[in-house]
Design an enzyme around this catalytic site. Structure first.
Site, PDB file in Angstrom:
ATOM      1  N   ASN A 214       6.561  55.574-106.730  1.00  0.00           N
ATOM      2  CA  ASN A 214       6.567  56.871-107.429  1.00  0.00           C
ATOM      3  C   ASN A 214       8.015  57.303-107.649  1.00  0.00           C
ATOM      4  O   ASN A 214       8.951  56.610-107.253  1.00  0.00           O
ATOM      5  CB  ASN A 214       5.779  57.915-106.628  1.00  0.00           C
ATOM      6  CG  ASN A 214       6.360  58.104-105.253  1.00  0.00           C
ATOM      7  OD1 ASN A 214       7.503  58.518-105.095  1.00  0.00           O
ATOM      8  ND2 ASN A 214       5.583  57.779-104.226  1.00  0.00           N
ATOM      9  N   ASP A 282      -0.462  57.104-102.059  1.00  0.00           N
ATOM     10  CA  ASP A 282      -1.777  57.372-101.495  1.00  0.00           C
ATOM     11  C   ASP A 282      -2.616  56.107-101.344  1.00  0.00           C
ATOM     12  O   ASP A 282      -3.515  56.047-100.528  1.00  0.00           O
ATOM     13  CB  ASP A 282      -2.526  58.378-102.375  1.00  0.00           C
ATOM     14  CG  ASP A 282      -1.916  59.766-102.258  1.00  0.00           C
ATOM     15  OD1 ASP A 282      -1.588  60.159-101.131  1.00  0.00           O
ATOM     16  OD2 ASP A 282      -1.744  60.447-103.283  1.00  0.00           O
ATOM     17  N   LYS A 292       2.556  35.087-106.588  1.00  0.00           N
ATOM     18  CA  LYS A 292       2.680  35.937-107.771  1.00  0.00           C
ATOM     19  C   LYS A 292       1.429  35.788-108.639  1.00  0.00           C
ATOM     20  O   LYS A 292       0.985  34.671-108.908  1.00  0.00           O
ATOM     21  CB  LYS A 292       3.935  35.503-108.532  1.00  0.00           C
ATOM     22  CG  LYS A 292       4.253  36.392-109.688  1.00  0.00           C
ATOM     23  CD  LYS A 292       5.499  35.919-110.412  1.00  0.00           C
ATOM     24  CE  LYS A 292       5.574  36.594-111.768  1.00  0.00           C
ATOM     25  NZ  LYS A 292       6.433  35.895-112.697  1.00  0.00           N
ATOM     26  N   PRO A 308      -3.037  55.296 -94.792  1.00  0.00           N
ATOM     27  CA  PRO A 308      -3.168  56.306 -93.738  1.00  0.00           C
ATOM     28  C   PRO A 308      -2.391  57.555 -94.136  1.00  0.00           C
ATOM     29  O   PRO A 308      -1.355  57.458 -94.800  1.00  0.00           O
ATOM     30  CB  PRO A 308      -2.518  55.633 -92.530  1.00  0.00           C
ATOM     31  CG  PRO A 308      -1.629  54.579 -93.096  1.00  0.00           C
ATOM     32  CD  PRO A 308      -2.280  54.120 -94.361  1.00  0.00           C
ATOM     33  N   ASP A 309      -2.918  58.713 -93.779  1.00  0.00           N
ATOM     34  CA  ASP A 309      -2.196  59.958 -94.044  1.00  0.00           C
ATOM     35  C   ASP A 309      -1.288  60.214 -92.829  1.00  0.00           C
ATOM     36  O   ASP A 309      -1.765  60.570 -91.753  1.00  0.00           O
ATOM     37  CB  ASP A 309      -3.180  61.115 -94.253  1.00  0.00           C
ATOM     38  CG  ASP A 309      -2.463  62.343 -94.775  1.00  0.00           C
ATOM     39  OD1 ASP A 309      -1.406  62.701 -94.203  1.00  0.00           O
ATOM     40  OD2 ASP A 309      -2.943  62.938 -95.751  1.00  0.00           O
ATOM     41  N   ILE A 310      -0.006  60.027 -93.021  1.00  0.00           N
ATOM     42  CA  ILE A 310       0.936  60.090 -91.894  1.00  0.00           C
ATOM     43  C   ILE A 310       1.001  61.513 -91.347  1.00  0.00           C
ATOM     44  O   ILE A 310       0.908  61.747 -90.140  1.00  0.00           O
ATOM     45  CB  ILE A 310       2.336  59.605 -92.353  1.00  0.00           C
ATOM     46  CG1 ILE A 310       2.208  58.198 -92.955  1.00  0.00           C
ATOM     47  CG2 ILE A 310       3.317  59.620 -91.190  1.00  0.00           C
ATOM     48  CD1 ILE A 310       3.421  57.741 -93.724  1.00  0.00           C
ATOM     49  N   PHE A 328       4.855  68.773 -96.984  1.00  0.00           N
ATOM     50  CA  PHE A 328       5.202  69.169 -98.341  1.00  0.00           C
ATOM     51  C   PHE A 328       3.950  68.994 -99.194  1.00  0.00           C
ATOM     52  O   PHE A 328       3.095  68.182 -98.863  1.00  0.00           O
ATOM     53  CB  PHE A 328       6.329  68.290 -98.895  1.00  0.00           C
ATOM     54  CG  PHE A 328       7.698  68.808 -98.559  1.00  0.00           C
ATOM     55  CD1 PHE A 328       8.170  68.732 -97.253  1.00  0.00           C
ATOM     56  CD2 PHE A 328       8.502  69.377 -99.531  1.00  0.00           C
ATOM     57  CE1 PHE A 328       9.422  69.221 -96.939  1.00  0.00           C
ATOM     58  CE2 PHE A 328       9.756  69.866 -99.226  1.00  0.00           C
ATOM     59  CZ  PHE A 328      10.220  69.797 -97.927  1.00  0.00           C
TER      60      PHE A 328
END
Ligand code: CTP
Length: 402
Positions: A214, A282, A292, A308-310, A328
């Site tokens: 991102n 996410d 490849k 995993p959501d840290i 955040f």
């Protein structure tokens, strides 16, 4: 002695102000630090390597293609062996080179190769300073994370008057101390506190050459870590592959993926507070292969699986949860409603909500407009430089842990 044990790579460019850098070397030493001098060909026209080396009590580095110097310490190692790189005087030419990524002499190559914060003290004729090209380069360098001190205004050696005079050595010393985290280790309102900060994007591999990522630059996270260090905190900075320079004075843990970031945060516990500024991907590719993916004429389907959501994992820990957990929320619409719900869903104490909609320029930019959401209420801050958002947040964290 605030620079005790610190190494400063000091690049002296070709300007009349080079003589002031000799005084700077003395001030760095008086403050307990150590200047490793680099002299450009232009700088050599103004001061001699002998004077510079004698004051620094160190060999002066001058040439890029010098076999014996490379054998002792290569330029890559030289650029990373210091805690901070200072360019004083930073001439118009050195700024232009650094802004554009040139690497055709030792100084510009060191600036390209370093992974340390960079501080520039520009010095040049007023017309050269005000020239659109120099101002463009200054803005570009600032966006790349370079810090500046000066130039000041006044009468110049060339007889003209205006901005372009190099900052005085004590002022540059103060900027060095600030860039290195100012407060003496162990002093400041957060002395004795350990804070974990996550920052930057994560990269989730698709195959060995491709990844999902991102636009996070890591600027906000780096600024928060630096502001916490300035207040005396011991900071563990867990960062994905971010473009922002790493903050000085932290324990830095470099990771790639969300899974690695979670493991690094858990390994860094216990902590008094944790700030989750990273833009964690996410999803990851369910079965990222070791070879490849080849083109076959039809597009491959990627099966994604949730990471995993840290933040939530740490905020919901039953044992060893940091006293203050700050998340955040990057939102593009219904900012506050989503952010309030997110604070409760993730179980964090505070949530810093920021609008990252297209046109705000927040993601990857240098400014941020945030609302701090706590159990007690909400506070909207004006649009501020990310460093200023970091200062305010660090002050609030210091108050909360007091
Ligand atoms: N976060 C995290 N681990 C994840 C995802 C997010 O630690 N796997 C943290 C971020 O560092 C941030 C907060 O959670 O502090 C919110 O991130 P955000 O991307 O806004 O929220 P998401 O959980 O991804 O929710 P959504 O994408 O649905 O808005």
């Amino acid at each position: 002695m605030t620079l005790e044990g610190r190494r400063i790579l000091l690049i002296v460019g070709g300007g009349i102000a080079a003589y002031k850098s000799l005084e700077l070397v003395r001030l760095i030493a008086k403050s307990g630090g150590h200047a490793v001098p680099v002299l450009t060909a232009g700088g050599r026209e103004f001061i001699t390597p002998l004077t510079l080396g004698a004051l620094a009590q160190e060999e002066v580095h001058e040439a890029l293609f010098d076999l014996s110097a490379e054998a002792e310490m290569g330029h890559i190692e030289l650029s990373r062996s210091a805690d901070l790189v200072v360019v004083a005087p930073a001439t118009a030419d050195l700024m232009a080179k650094a802004a554009n990524g040139h690497a055709d002499d030792l100084a510009s190559t060191l600036l390209m190769a370093t992974d340390k914060p960079v501080l520039m003290a520009p010095a040049m004729n007023v017309r050269m300073w005000l020239h659109p090209a120099t101002q463009r380069n200054r803005a570009r360098l600032a966006a790349d994370g370079v810090a500046f001190v000066g130039p000041g205004e006044g009468e110049m050696a060339c007889g003209e008057f205006g901005p372009g005079r190099m900052a005085e050595p004590p002022e540059i010393l103060a900027a060095i101390e600030a860039a290195l985290g100012g407060a003496r280790p162990g002093s400041g309102p957060l002395a004795g506190r350990h804070v974990i900060v996550t920052s930057g994007p994560t990269h989730e591999p698709i195959d060995p050459v491709r990844y999902i990522a991102n636009r996070s630059s890591g600027r906000q996270g780096s600024a928060i870590a630096a502001a916490l260090v300035r207040r005396g905190a011991r900071v563990t900075f867990v960062t994905g592959p971010a473009v922002a320079p790493r903050p000085a004075g932290c324990t830095i843990v470099e990771v790639e993926t969300a899974a690695e970031m979670l493991a690094a945060v858990e390994a860094a516990l216990p902590a008094d507070a944790a700030v989750f500024a990273a833009a964690v991907a996410d999803w990851r590719v369910a079965s990222a292969g070791n070879s490849k993916i080849k083109k076959t004429g039809s597009a491959p389907a990627l099966t994604l699986t949730e990471n995993p959501d840290i933040l939530a994992t740490i905020a919901r820990r039953e044992t060893g949860r940091p006293r203050l957990v700050v998340g955040f929320a990057a939102e593009t619409d219904d900012l506050l409603a989503h952010a309030r719900a997110k604070r409760l869903r993730k179980g964090c104490d505070w949530l810093v909500a920021n609008d990252v909609g297209s046109g705000t320029g927040v993601m990857g930019g240098t400014e941020n407009k945030v609302t701090l959401i706590t159990a007690e209420g909400e506070e909207s801050w004006p649009r501020l430089d990310k460093t200023e958002v970091a200062e305010r947040l660090a002050d609030r964290i210091a108050e909360a842990l007091a």
